[in-house]
Design a protein around this motif. Structure first.
Motif, mmCIF file in Angstrom:
data_model
loop_
_atom_site.group_PDB
_atom_site.id
_atom_site.type_symbol
_atom_site.label_atom_id
_atom_site.label_comp_id
_atom_site.label_asym_id
_atom_site.label_seq_id
_atom_site.Cartn_x
_atom_site.Cartn_y
_atom_site.Cartn_z
ATOM 1 N N GLY A 197 0.774 -1.101 0.153
ATOM 2 C CA GLY A 197 0.071 0.241 -0.194
ATOM 3 C C GLY A 197 1.029 1.200 -0.006
ATOM 4 O O GLY A 197 0.845 2.329 -0.635
ATOM 5 N N ASP A 198 1.872 1.183 0.834
ATOM 6 C CA ASP A 198 3.001 2.289 0.897
ATOM 7 C C ASP A 198 3.837 2.398 -0.578
ATOM 8 O O ASP A 198 3.753 3.883 -0.929
ATOM 9 C CB ASP A 198 3.757 2.184 2.011
ATOM 10 N N LEU A 199 4.029 1.551 -1.060
ATOM 11 C CA LEU A 199 4.811 1.705 -2.367
ATOM 12 C C LEU A 199 4.009 1.820 -3.521
ATOM 13 O O LEU A 199 4.429 2.369 -4.584
ATOM 14 C CB LEU A 199 5.651 0.416 -2.631
ATOM 15 N N ALA A 200 2.631 1.762 -3.406
ATOM 16 C CA ALA A 200 1.568 1.907 -4.372
ATOM 17 C C ALA A 200 1.592 3.608 -4.628
ATOM 18 O O ALA A 200 0.981 4.004 -5.575
ATOM 19 C CB ALA A 200 0.260 1.403 -3.927
ATOM 20 N N LEU A 201 1.992 4.164 -3.661
ATOM 21 C CA LEU A 201 2.075 5.876 -3.536
ATOM 22 C C LEU A 201 2.924 6.142 -4.845
ATOM 23 O O LEU A 201 2.836 7.487 -5.378
ATOM 24 C CB LEU A 201 2.770 6.356 -2.388
ATOM 25 N N LEU A 202 3.950 5.320 -5.514
ATOM 26 C CA LEU A 202 4.584 5.525 -6.812
ATOM 27 C C LEU A 202 3.746 5.762 -7.874
ATOM 28 O O LEU A 202 4.383 6.291 -8.815
ATOM 29 C CB LEU A 202 5.691 4.582 -6.926
ATOM 30 N N GLY A 203 2.915 5.120 -7.895
ATOM 31 C CA GLY A 203 1.909 5.268 -8.985
ATOM 32 C C GLY A 203 2.302 4.249 -10.005
ATOM 33 O O GLY A 203 1.732 3.993 -11.077
ATOM 34 N N THR A 204 3.372 3.474 -9.885
ATOM 35 C CA THR A 204 3.741 2.205 -10.815
ATOM 36 C C THR A 204 4.133 1.216 -10.407
ATOM 37 O O THR A 204 4.682 1.145 -9.174
ATOM 38 C CB THR A 204 4.932 2.959 -11.875
ATOM 39 N N PRO A 205 4.012 0.051 -10.518
ATOM 40 C CA PRO A 205 4.496 -1.180 -10.171
ATOM 41 C C PRO A 205 5.921 -1.216 -10.098
ATOM 42 O O PRO A 205 6.525 -0.599 -10.884
ATOM 43 C CB PRO A 205 3.972 -2.407 -10.774
ATOM 44 N N ILE A 206 6.561 -2.039 -9.113
ATOM 45 C CA ILE A 206 8.007 -2.083 -9.132
ATOM 46 C C ILE A 206 8.431 -3.411 -9.761
ATOM 47 O O ILE A 206 7.951 -4.531 -9.210
ATOM 48 C CB ILE A 206 8.670 -2.143 -7.691
ATOM 49 N N SER A 207 9.371 -3.395 -10.658
ATOM 50 C CA SER A 207 10.141 -4.793 -11.025
ATOM 51 C C SER A 207 11.570 -4.978 -10.248
ATOM 52 O O SER A 207 12.223 -4.388 -10.789
ATOM 53 C CB SER A 207 10.390 -4.883 -12.394
ATOM 54 N N GLY A 208 11.421 -5.472 -9.243
ATOM 55 C CA GLY A 208 12.620 -5.836 -8.250
ATOM 56 C C GLY A 208 12.324 -6.870 -7.205
ATOM 57 O O GLY A 208 11.294 -7.352 -7.242
ATOM 58 N N HIS A 209 13.346 -6.949 -6.455
ATOM 59 C CA HIS A 209 13.052 -7.797 -5.167
ATOM 60 C C HIS A 209 13.060 -6.934 -4.048
ATOM 61 O O HIS A 209 14.173 -6.486 -3.597
ATOM 62 C CB HIS A 209 13.917 -9.061 -5.004
ATOM 63 N N ILE A 210 12.060 -6.758 -3.261
ATOM 64 C CA ILE A 210 11.973 -5.991 -2.145
ATOM 65 C C ILE A 210 12.158 -6.752 -0.860
ATOM 66 O O ILE A 210 11.715 -7.932 -0.792
ATOM 67 C CB ILE A 210 10.669 -5.055 -1.868
ATOM 68 N N ILE A 211 13.249 -6.379 -0.002
ATOM 69 C CA ILE A 211 13.394 -7.291 1.206
ATOM 70 C C ILE A 211 13.418 -6.397 2.393
ATOM 71 O O ILE A 211 14.069 -5.092 2.267
ATOM 72 C CB ILE A 211 15.057 -7.628 0.931
ATOM 73 N N ALA A 212 12.462 -6.660 3.386
ATOM 74 C CA ALA A 212 12.373 -5.818 4.382
ATOM 75 C C ALA A 212 12.526 -6.534 5.837
ATOM 76 O O ALA A 212 11.868 -7.820 5.927
ATOM 77 C CB ALA A 212 10.986 -5.150 4.396
ATOM 78 N N HIS A 213 13.071 -5.889 6.722
ATOM 79 C CA HIS A 213 13.099 -6.418 8.087
ATOM 80 C C HIS A 213 12.665 -5.702 9.084
ATOM 81 O O HIS A 213 13.245 -4.448 9.217
ATOM 82 C CB HIS A 213 14.620 -7.057 8.347
ATOM 83 N N LYS A 214 11.946 -6.054 9.905
ATOM 84 C CA LYS A 214 11.182 -5.155 10.981
ATOM 85 C C LYS A 214 10.789 -3.540 10.431
ATOM 86 O O LYS A 214 10.948 -2.701 11.250
ATOM 87 C CB LYS A 214 12.065 -5.020 12.459
ATOM 88 N N ALA A 215 10.370 -3.485 9.232
ATOM 89 C CA ALA A 215 10.196 -2.177 8.545
ATOM 90 C C ALA A 215 8.672 -1.776 9.397
ATOM 91 O O ALA A 215 8.146 -2.284 9.890
ATOM 92 C CB ALA A 215 10.423 -2.455 7.207
#
Ligand SMILES: [Zn+2]
Length: 321
Positions: A246-264
């Motif tokens: 939901g937060d990354l959707a603020l970019l208005g475009t999908p992302i082609s990559g690997h998102i890695i998050a820890h305790k974010a």
């Protein structure tokens, strides 16, 4: 695949999590390239707030867009549902400072958007292709981070570590970062908090609309307070991924990559969204035309145009206990 909007206007009345008051909301169709816009209709004159990383001004309890004088809070669950159905453009009119909390997940939003229907617009969609790794680390707690790396297959890996809470504990999950995967595997995951956080928020006049109907509440001594149980054993990490999408959707475009998050959390998710705009060397914006729609980019854009195309949606969203 082209940009999308909702096919007709839909209305919903719900309760604001913190105010406890009714919130009236309308989602209207919008033109291509206009993005998602929130309109505070209770203010005179109305105030329009663009869903964009630069509109974020607070992330303490939820993602808040706008300014101190005019903001909309808790936009992330609707933003995630809009991503799930690939809706890039819509006008969201709301007569309060926060979005209705619904059941704490994105399922009611998906059902509402599905009722409206999805309409394809005469405009190509763009995506952000990650070329170089980018990372955001919390300076106060360097064990908290989010990063994105180049990857042929768009994915998200998220881990959480609640050592003081045995029920939540450590959870980790990797999923493909597509609209279909969101609808199937994430949309049903509800907001969670500890009983101690509820007491703290109530003492500050917050969470007045909060209840076991719209959040998972975990007590350190008594365990899960919701008698209906969890919708998935790892519902906690699934909700964190829902928030991140939901937060990354603020970019208005999908992302082609690997998102890695820890305790974010919302702070780091939205900081990465800002970085993806600022670091133009690391990101290539590509338009998906009919020519390359059969390529791997098209797989990234696996957005169902109706929930009937997501056979696992109804079974997953109703699972409890
Ligand atoms: Zn959330």
């Amino acid at each position: 695949m082209n940009q999308r909007t909702v096919a007709r206007t839909i209305r919903h009345t719900g309760i604001g999590l913190h105010s406890g008051r009714p919130v009236h909301l309308e989602i209207h169709p919008a033109a291509a390239h206009s993005g998602i816009r929130f309109i505070r209709t209770d203010l005179s004159p109305h105030v329009e707030i663009v869903a964009h990383p630069h509109s974020v001004f607070d992330t303490a309890l939820a993602t808040r867009l706008g300014t101190e004088k005019a903001y909309v809070s808790t936009v992330e669950h609707l933003m995630a549902a809009l991503f799930g159905l690939g809706i890039d453009n819509a006008r969201v009119c709301v007569d309060a400072a926060e979005m209705p909390i619904v059941d704490g997940s994105a399922v009611p939003w998906l059902i509402l958007l599905d009722e409206a229907g999805v309409e394809e617009l005469e405009a190509a969609r763009s995506i952000r292709v990650i070329k170089k790794p980018l990372e955001v680390v919390d300076p106060r707690d360097p064990t908290r981070f989010i990063r994105v790396e180049p990857s042929k297959h768009p994915r998200i890996t998220y881990s959480i570590d609640f050592r003081n809470n045995a029920l939540i504990g450590s959870q980790s999950l990797t999923l493909s970062l597509t609209g279909r995967s969101f609808c199937e595997a994430l949309s049903h995951a509800r907001t969670f908090c500890t009983a101690e956080e509820v007491d703290f928020m109530r003492s500050r006049g917050l969470a007045r609309g909060g209840s076991l109907e719209n959040a998972i509440v975990v007590s350190r001594t008594e365990g899960l307070l919701n008698s209906s149980g969890l919708r998935a054993p790892d519902e906690f990490v699934r909700h964190k991924i829902l928030d991140c999408i939901g937060d990354l959707a603020l970019l208005g475009t999908p992302i082609s990559g690997h998102i890695i998050a820890h305790k974010a959390g919302h702070d780091l998710h939205t900081a990465l969204a800002k970085l993806l705009i600022e670091e133009s060397d690391a990101v290539e914006i590509r338009t998906v035309t009919a020519k390359n729609s059969r390529s791997s980019l098209a797989r990234l854009l696996d957005f169902p145009s109706s929930l009937s195309e997501v056979p696992d949606f109804s079974s997953l969203s109703l699972v409890t206990g």
